[in-house]
Write an enzyme that holds these catalytic residues in place. Structure first.
Site, PDB file in Angstrom:
ATOM      1  N   CYS A  44       0.870  -1.188   0.000  1.00 49.73           N
ATOM      2  CA  CYS A  44       0.000   0.000   0.000  1.00 49.73           C
ATOM      3  C   CYS A  44       0.901   1.231   0.000  1.00 49.73           C
ATOM      4  O   CYS A  44       2.067   1.157   0.414  1.00 49.73           O
ATOM      5  CB  CYS A  44      -0.860  -0.029   1.260  1.00 49.73           C
ATOM      6  SG  CYS A  44      -1.809   1.461   1.576  1.00 49.73           S
ATOM      7  N   THR A  46       0.986   3.607   2.038  1.00 54.59           N
ATOM      8  CA  THR A  46       1.491   3.892   3.380  1.00 54.59           C
ATOM      9  C   THR A  46       2.716   3.020   3.709  1.00 54.59           C
ATOM     10  O   THR A  46       3.592   3.432   4.447  1.00 54.59           O
ATOM     11  CB  THR A  46       0.412   3.674   4.460  1.00 54.59           C
ATOM     12  OG1 THR A  46      -0.092   2.354   4.346  1.00 54.59           O
ATOM     13  CG2 THR A  46      -0.711   4.654   4.324  1.00 54.59           C
ATOM     14  N   HIS A  49       5.617   4.811   2.222  1.00 52.35           N
ATOM     15  CA  HIS A  49       6.018   5.927   3.106  1.00 52.35           C
ATOM     16  C   HIS A  49       6.852   5.390   4.269  1.00 52.35           C
ATOM     17  O   HIS A  49       7.872   5.965   4.650  1.00 52.35           O
ATOM     18  CB  HIS A  49       4.795   6.631   3.701  1.00 52.35           C
ATOM     19  CG  HIS A  49       3.953   7.351   2.708  1.00 52.35           C
ATOM     20  ND1 HIS A  49       4.480   8.114   1.697  1.00 52.35           N
ATOM     21  CD2 HIS A  49       2.609   7.440   2.563  1.00 52.35           C
ATOM     22  CE1 HIS A  49       3.497   8.639   0.978  1.00 52.35           C
ATOM     23  NE2 HIS A  49       2.356   8.235   1.485  1.00 52.35           N
ATOM     24  N   CYS A 104     -14.246   1.366  17.538  1.00 52.31           N
ATOM     25  CA  CYS A 104     -14.383   1.137  18.985  1.00 52.31           C
ATOM     26  C   CYS A 104     -15.758   0.579  19.358  1.00 52.31           C
ATOM     27  O   CYS A 104     -15.924  -0.088  20.373  1.00 52.31           O
ATOM     28  CB  CYS A 104     -14.093   2.411  19.762  1.00 52.31           C
ATOM     29  SG  CYS A 104     -15.410   3.661  19.676  1.00 52.31           S
ATOM     30  N   CYS A 118     -14.919   5.940  12.795  1.00 47.76           N
ATOM     31  CA  CYS A 118     -14.866   5.918  14.264  1.00 47.76           C
ATOM     32  C   CYS A 118     -13.874   6.965  14.779  1.00 47.76           C
ATOM     33  O   CYS A 118     -12.810   7.167  14.214  1.00 47.76           O
ATOM     34  CB  CYS A 118     -14.430   4.519  14.692  1.00 47.76           C
ATOM     35  SG  CYS A 118     -13.987   4.396  16.425  1.00 47.76           S
TER      36      CYS A 118
HETATM   37 ZN   LIG Z   1      -3.850   0.065   2.341  1.00 48.70          ZN
HETATM   38 ZN   LIG Z   2     -16.049   4.373  17.485  1.00 44.77          ZN
END
Ligand SMILES: [Zn+2]
Ligand SMILES: [Zn+2]
Length: 356
Positions: A44, A46, A49, A104, A118
């Protein structure tokens, strides 16, 4: 299934470029967790990075993840090897992929159906570039028999494209996709499946523009060579596109996207601009009566189910976008090609799986 005590993993150990391939203990399974034998894992943005340890990684890794050392990777598929004592939704031997944003269940967004956004979103404790991945049972997605492990390893990013495209109506209409890295390429695939009449793509990588044409784009524009705003207006009778998907995060490209967005059109923003963005809000949004959506991750699990329907049925193929495959031990090659923009999606395999 015999589970060893030690496994090989690609581990980010230092706050500098690179990573290490080394033996580490197979993690203990907690009551609500599942140990998955990894069959395929994808790179990915990220991960790139983090591999480079660039400014983004320096600013975000500590805050989003649990610090270093850390097993890299999050996009993967595999087979359940062991389950925790309290796990009821899956059994050993089942084939799965996994949502990577953990909600969560308690905050305002979770309670009102927006679990994907979330307030207290968490990521896995560990990554997945390892022979075994430890993940929460609640995040698992079971695979249809028709789906290969390779296909399933990219369900997570594909579902981001599905999320963005699900916010708009593209049937019979013109679409532009800015930036054709993996999310942009998958967006082209989804927009095509949804019946877009004409798909424009822009990027600065010739390799990726060609891949986008293969994915189903009609017109590929190299933004380092042509004036994309003028070109798209020319080819749409001066109107611009009904929907613009922004996946590049490039500030100049985003601004141009607002300029070739049709009046009353919809801008869907998935790319993360690397710096603050200055728009002429009067022209670009207010008088244009533009709708603007931000896309964060996937709708849990709506986007996953749509992805299952599209890829699992064979309606959309992603095989031609999985352009490079490496064993974990060869991970440096994979990262270097991906950071140069010379890949579609790169897939890694544990050495033992790759040898089969
Ligand atoms: Zn990803
Ligand atoms: Zn949440």
């Amino acid at each position: 299934m015999e589970i060893p005590k030690i496994m090989m993993a690609i581990v980010k150990t230092k706050k500098e470029r690179g990573a290490e391939y080394r033996p580490i203990p197979v993690p203990e399974v907690g009551p609500d967790e599942v140990l998955v034998k990894v069959h395929a894992a994808a790179i990915c943005g990220t991960d790139i990075h983090m591999y480079q340890w660039n400014a983004w990684a320096q600013a975000n890794v500590e805050k989003a993840y649990s610090g270093l050392p850390r097993i890299m990777g999050h996009e993967f598929s595999g087979e359940i090897a062991a389950i925790g004592a309290a796990v009821k939704n899956v059994t050993v031997g089942e084939r799965v992929a996994c949502e990577t944003h953990l909600a969560c269940g308690e905050c305002y967004q979770c309670k009102t159906g927006d679990t994907y956004n979330c307030q207290n979103i968490r990521r896995f404790k560990n990554g997945v570039y390892a022979e075994y991945a430890l993940v929460p049972a609640a995040a698992l997605v079971k695979l249809p028999d028709s789906m290969t492990y390779d296909q399933a390893s990219v369900m997570e990013p594909f579902s981001v494209a599905v999320h963005g495209a699900s916010l708009v109506r593209v049937v019979g209409d013109t679409v532009a996709v800015i930036g054709v890295g993996p999310i942009g390429l998958f967006t082209v695939k989804v927009a095509r499946a949804m019946g877009a009449s004409k798909i424009f793509v822009s990027d600065i990588s010739e390799y990726r523009l060609n891949l986008a044409l293969k994915a189903g784009a009609d017109i590929a524009l190299n933004s380092s060579e042509v004036d994309v705003v003028e070109a798209i207006k020319d080819m749409t009778d001066g109107l611009g596109c009904g929907t613009v998907f922004e996946t590049s995060g490039n500030v100049t490209a985003v601004k141009q996207g607002f300029q070739f967005l049709r009046k009353c059109g919809t801008m869907v923003m998935t790319g993360l601009p690397s710096k603050p963005l200055v728009l002429d809000a009067s022209d670009d949004i207010v008088w244009k009566a533009a709708k603007v959506y931000g896309v964060h991750g996937r709708e849990i699990f709506t986007s996953w189910e749509i992805t299952k329907g599209l890829i699992g049925s064979g309606r959309v193929s992603v095989d031609d976008m999985l352009t490079h495959r490496f064993k974990f031990g060869e991970f440096r090659q994979g990262f270097e090609l991906a950071e140069a923009g010379l890949t579609g999606k790169v897939i890694f395999y544990p050495d033992s799986i790759a040898e089969k």
